[in-house]
Design an enzyme around this catalytic site. Structure first.
Site, PDB file in Angstrom:
ATOM      1  CD  GLU A   1      -9.915 -29.287   6.472  1.00  0.00           C
ATOM      2  OE1 GLU A   1     -10.020 -30.502   6.226  1.00  0.00           O
ATOM      3  OE2 GLU A   1      -9.003 -28.802   7.158  1.00  0.00           O
TER       4      GLU A   1
ATOM      5  CG  ASP B   1     -16.277 -31.609   4.213  1.00  0.00           C
ATOM      6  OD1 ASP B   1     -15.881 -32.075   3.132  1.00  0.00           O
ATOM      7  OD2 ASP B   1     -16.935 -32.277   5.028  1.00  0.00           O
TER       8      ASP B   1
ATOM      9  CG  ASP C   1      -7.162 -29.998   4.211  1.00  0.00           C
ATOM     10  OD1 ASP C   1      -8.036 -30.744   3.742  1.00  0.00           O
ATOM     11  OD2 ASP C   1      -6.242 -30.401   4.946  1.00  0.00           O
TER      12      ASP C   1
ATOM     13  CD  GLU D   1     -12.949 -29.810   2.075  1.00  0.00           C
ATOM     14  OE1 GLU D   1     -13.706 -30.696   1.650  1.00  0.00           O
ATOM     15  OE2 GLU D   1     -12.195 -29.977   3.062  1.00  0.00           O
TER      16      GLU D   1
END
Length: 227
Positions: free
Chosen positions: A45, A49, A117, A120
């Site tokens: 994640e 991101d 989440d 990502e």
């Protein structure tokens, strides 16, 4: 769920199947099964991101001839929990998540934060497995509608604020409230039904897995129905 089916949905076949598995492992699942933090989706994640942000930033730079301020505002409308969760919902990512029993019973598969989440983490996993271009293809394909709406100024994420602004344009004193009509389902998986009223008049109705989500949907319905 079968991860092979998820690969078909993602339109990406992993060379390293463990990466996809890790992207789906919530921390609660790892704790229950004695797995290390490296086998949860948190690290992926973190990586996803950064690359998601970079891919969207690059695409907006290519397609927008605006100053930094507008570029930043447009990116913020796309790179957020709501847009990530909406893509997760459309792809059915929640069905494939590996959750601890407590988190699962608490409706974790429907939580926007967990779904966002996971998306990502999947971006991070695709990047590690297939490189930047593979991650870019996935992001630009799955977020195409959201990017287009943001570019045309039609992407509204906070409908409650928007509906208040629309009512205020009429120049009258307003009093908006969201009334709970009913809830259905067990305590760990409730569905909320609400409607919006303004100065005592009933407008749009909304449904959601949380009261806040239902309120946003009621505000959206009010805008779409005309004020």
């Amino acid at each position: 769920m079968n991860n092979r089916r998820l690969e078909e949905i993602l339109q990406y076949e992993f060379n390293n199947k463990e990466l996809l598995q890790y992207a789906l492992n919530h921390g609660s699942y790892c704790v229950e099964h004695g797995l290390s933090h490296e086998q949860s989706n948190q690290r992926l994640e973190f990586l996803g991101d950064a690359y998601f942000d970079a891919i969207i930033s690059t695409e907006l730079y290519r397609r927008m001839h605006s100053d930094e301020g507008k570029l930043s505002r447009t990116r913020a409308a796309i790179v957020c929990e709501n847009s990530l969760a909406s893509v997760a919902e459309r792809l059915g990512i929640g069905n494939f998540l590996n959750l601890g029993k407590g988190e699962d019973n608490a409706g974790g598969r429907h939580k926007k934060s967990l779904q966002a989440d996971a998306v990502e983490a999947i971006v991070g996993a695709i990047f590690l497995d297939g490189g930047y271009e593979a991650a870019e293809r996935f992001v630009l394909r799955e977020f195409d509608d959201i990017i287009t709406e943001a570019l045309t100024g039609n992407l509204v994420l906070d409908y409650k604020t928007k509906v208040q602004e629309e009512f205020q344009k009429k120049g009258k004193k307003i009093r908006i409230s969201y009334e709970l009509d009913k809830t259905t389902g067990p305590d760990h998986d409730k569905t909320f039904f609400v409607h919006l009223t303004c100065n005592g008049k009933k407008y749009g109705s909304g449904i959601g897995k949380t009261k806040k989500e239902a309120e946003q949907q009621a505000a959206k319905a009010t805008i779409e129905g005309g004020i």
